[in-house]
Scaffold this motif. Structure first.
Motif, PDB file in Angstrom:
ATOM      1  N   LEU B  13      -1.978 -14.708   1.800  1.00  0.00           N
ATOM      2  CA  LEU B  13      -2.346 -13.576   0.800  1.00  0.00           C
ATOM      3  C   LEU B  13      -0.916 -13.568  -0.098  1.00  0.00           C
ATOM      4  CD1 LEU B  13      -4.214 -10.988   2.955  1.00  0.00           C
ATOM      5  CD2 LEU B  13      -5.013 -12.615   1.376  1.00  0.00           C
ATOM      6  N   GLN B  14      -0.956 -12.923  -0.850  1.00  0.00           N
ATOM      7  CA  GLN B  14       0.154 -12.397  -1.655  1.00  0.00           C
ATOM      8  C   GLN B  14       0.567 -11.125  -1.125  1.00  0.00           C
ATOM      9  OE1 GLN B  14       1.548 -15.589  -2.942  1.00  0.00           O
ATOM     10  NE2 GLN B  14       2.625 -13.942  -3.903  1.00  0.00           N
ATOM     11  N   GLU B  15       1.840 -10.436  -0.992  1.00  0.00           N
ATOM     12  CA  GLU B  15       2.181  -9.223  -0.596  1.00  0.00           C
ATOM     13  C   GLU B  15       1.439  -8.309  -1.593  1.00  0.00           C
ATOM     14  OE1 GLU B  15       6.190  -8.592  -0.642  1.00  0.00           O
ATOM     15  OE2 GLU B  15       5.929  -6.362   0.361  1.00  0.00           O
ATOM     16  N   GLY B  16       0.633  -7.241  -0.783  1.00  0.00           N
ATOM     17  CA  GLY B  16      -0.062  -6.284  -1.647  1.00  0.00           C
ATOM     18  C   GLY B  16      -1.512  -6.679  -2.021  1.00  0.00           C
ATOM     19  N   GLU B  17      -1.904  -7.806  -1.562  1.00  0.00           N
ATOM     20  CA  GLU B  17      -3.210  -8.292  -1.833  1.00  0.00           C
ATOM     21  C   GLU B  17      -4.266  -8.085  -0.598  1.00  0.00           C
ATOM     22  OE1 GLU B  17      -3.667 -12.380  -2.343  1.00  0.00           O
ATOM     23  OE2 GLU B  17      -5.731 -12.608  -2.899  1.00  0.00           O
ATOM     24  N   LYS B  57     -11.329   2.305  13.518  1.00  0.00           N
ATOM     25  CA  LYS B  57      -9.920   2.817  13.945  1.00  0.00           C
ATOM     26  C   LYS B  57      -9.046   2.126  12.967  1.00  0.00           C
ATOM     27  CE  LYS B  57     -10.749   4.155  18.315  1.00  0.00           C
ATOM     28  NZ  LYS B  57     -10.732   2.995  19.592  1.00  0.00           N
ATOM     29  N   GLU B  58      -7.708   2.890  12.886  1.00  0.00           N
ATOM     30  CA  GLU B  58      -6.851   2.680  11.648  1.00  0.00           C
ATOM     31  C   GLU B  58      -5.411   2.611  12.236  1.00  0.00           C
ATOM     32  OE1 GLU B  58      -8.650   5.076   8.396  1.00  0.00           O
ATOM     33  OE2 GLU B  58      -6.776   3.810   7.680  1.00  0.00           O
ATOM     34  N   LYS B  59      -4.567   1.721  11.910  1.00  0.00           N
ATOM     35  CA  LYS B  59      -3.085   1.967  12.276  1.00  0.00           C
ATOM     36  C   LYS B  59      -2.414   0.995  11.031  1.00  0.00           C
ATOM     37  CE  LYS B  59      -0.121  -0.109  15.780  1.00  0.00           C
ATOM     38  NZ  LYS B  59       0.095  -0.902  17.312  1.00  0.00           N
ATOM     39  N   GLU B  60      -1.611   1.910  10.666  1.00  0.00           N
ATOM     40  CA  GLU B  60      -0.948   1.622   9.567  1.00  0.00           C
ATOM     41  C   GLU B  60      -1.589   0.988   8.267  1.00  0.00           C
ATOM     42  OE1 GLU B  60       3.339   1.011  11.799  1.00  0.00           O
ATOM     43  OE2 GLU B  60       2.394  -0.619  10.864  1.00  0.00           O
ATOM     44  N   ARG B  61      -1.441  -0.306   8.090  1.00  0.00           N
ATOM     45  CA  ARG B  61      -2.122  -1.018   6.901  1.00  0.00           C
ATOM     46  C   ARG B  61      -3.524  -1.590   7.451  1.00  0.00           C
ATOM     47  NH1 ARG B  61       2.972  -1.602   6.453  1.00  0.00           N
ATOM     48  NH2 ARG B  61       3.010  -3.436   7.968  1.00  0.00           N
ATOM     49  N   LEU B  62      -3.836  -1.421   8.642  1.00  0.00           N
ATOM     50  CA  LEU B  62      -4.933  -2.152   9.615  1.00  0.00           C
ATOM     51  C   LEU B  62      -6.148  -1.191   9.612  1.00  0.00           C
ATOM     52  CD1 LEU B  62      -2.860  -4.288  12.088  1.00  0.00           C
ATOM     53  CD2 LEU B  62      -3.895  -4.985   9.782  1.00  0.00           C
ATOM     54  N   LYS B  63      -7.247  -1.649   9.339  1.00  0.00           N
ATOM     55  CA  LYS B  63      -8.587  -0.597   9.772  1.00  0.00           C
ATOM     56  C   LYS B  63      -9.729  -1.650  10.390  1.00  0.00           C
ATOM     57  CE  LYS B  63     -11.828   2.039   7.507  1.00  0.00           C
ATOM     58  NZ  LYS B  63     -12.524   2.795   6.340  1.00  0.00           N
ATOM     59  N   LYS B  79       2.063  -6.667   3.856  1.00  0.00           N
ATOM     60  CA  LYS B  79       3.340  -6.905   3.654  1.00  0.00           C
ATOM     61  C   LYS B  79       3.797  -8.165   4.609  1.00  0.00           C
ATOM     62  CE  LYS B  79       4.941  -2.211   3.042  1.00  0.00           C
ATOM     63  NZ  LYS B  79       5.781  -1.017   3.710  1.00  0.00           N
ATOM     64  N   PRO B  80       4.888  -9.104   4.218  1.00  0.00           N
ATOM     65  CA  PRO B  80       5.271 -10.401   4.998  1.00  0.00           C
ATOM     66  C   PRO B  80       5.288  -9.959   6.525  1.00  0.00           C
ATOM     67  CG  PRO B  80       6.417  -9.952   3.109  1.00  0.00           C
ATOM     68  CD  PRO B  80       5.662  -8.764   3.279  1.00  0.00           C
TER      69      PRO B  80
END
Lengths: 118, 113
Positions: B13-17, B57-63, B79-80
């Motif tokens: 992935l590209q950052e932000g994708e 469940k969620e944690k930062e950018r992960l769901k 993010k990288p």
């Protein structure tokens, strides 16, 4: 904040040699596990100890033995190493599984032992 | 036989994708589904436990989400530093399994800046 500690981190053996991989946890967990991880195969359970004084075979136990020395320590022994046992070995621990209604706690892993057998 | 299959095997992935990782499972009564993150040279690090269909469940950018047949790990605006291998594992209701986990083969995620 150690968690699960494995020693050694790296080891090279010759075919037929024996060695013991050590694992210790400081979380007062009841259950401990040994896995191997190979490319394309994922994590596979070798042996586990549901509680102190008990051990059981997992998915790939052949060629290995284990000892639950006490609540903290669980060792894995290769009696006569073979090239097919070249792998990364992980130890894990968890609160344990005391029955269907017991809390479903995750396993916590060490950073592994990278073992090469020539 | 209990089984876990993860897809894709690798994802760039590209950052932000934003994207999603899939974990399909077959188990004799699901007691819990676990997501782990594994960095190179390290052991798996626990992320989430899901117990029943519909749970999130969620944690930062992960769901992480769960249905009766599969789980998804959604990564929003990665993010990288999110680059890692993500592992899915299931635990069966069968008591004499000793709390054992059945792992999938993992999805290797690479996020480029």
């Amino acid at each position: 904040n150690a968690g699960v500690t494995q020693t050694p981190k790296f080891q090279v053996l010759k075919t037929g040699q024996s060695m013991t991989l050590q694992c210790a946890q400081d979380m007062n967990h009841n259950s401990m596990y040994w896995y191997r991880q190979d490319p394309g195969m994922g994590l596979r359970l070798i042996y586990y100890s549901a509680s102190e004084g008990t051990t059981d075979k997992g998915e790939v136990p052949n060629g290995y033995n284990v000892s639950r020395l006490n609540k903290r320590e669980f060792s894995l022994r290769l009696e006569s190493a073979a090239p097919s046992q070249t792998s990364v070995y992980f130890c894990a621990s968890s609160e344990g599984d005391r029955g269907p209604s017991y809390s479903n706690q995750p396993q916590h892993f060490g950073d592994g032992t990278r073992l090469s057998i020539l | 036989e209990d089984q876990v299959t993860q897809s894709p095997e690798a994802l760039r992935l590209q950052e932000g994708e934003s994207s999603s990782l899939n974990c399909s499972y077959t188990v004799s009564g699901l007691r819990g589904l676990f997501w782990y993150r594994q960095d190179p040279g390290k052991g798996p690090e626990f992320l989430f436990t899901l117990y029943s269909a519909g749970e999130e469940k969620e944690k930062e950018r992960l769901k992480a989400t769960l249905t009766k047949k599969e789980s998804f790990l959604h990564i929003t605006a990665p993010k990288p530093e999110d680059s890692a291998t993500y592992l899915c594992a299931v635990r069966s209701m069968i008591y004499n399994q000793g709390g054992k986990l059945i792992f999938g083969q993992g999805t290797e995620l690479s996020v480029k800046p």
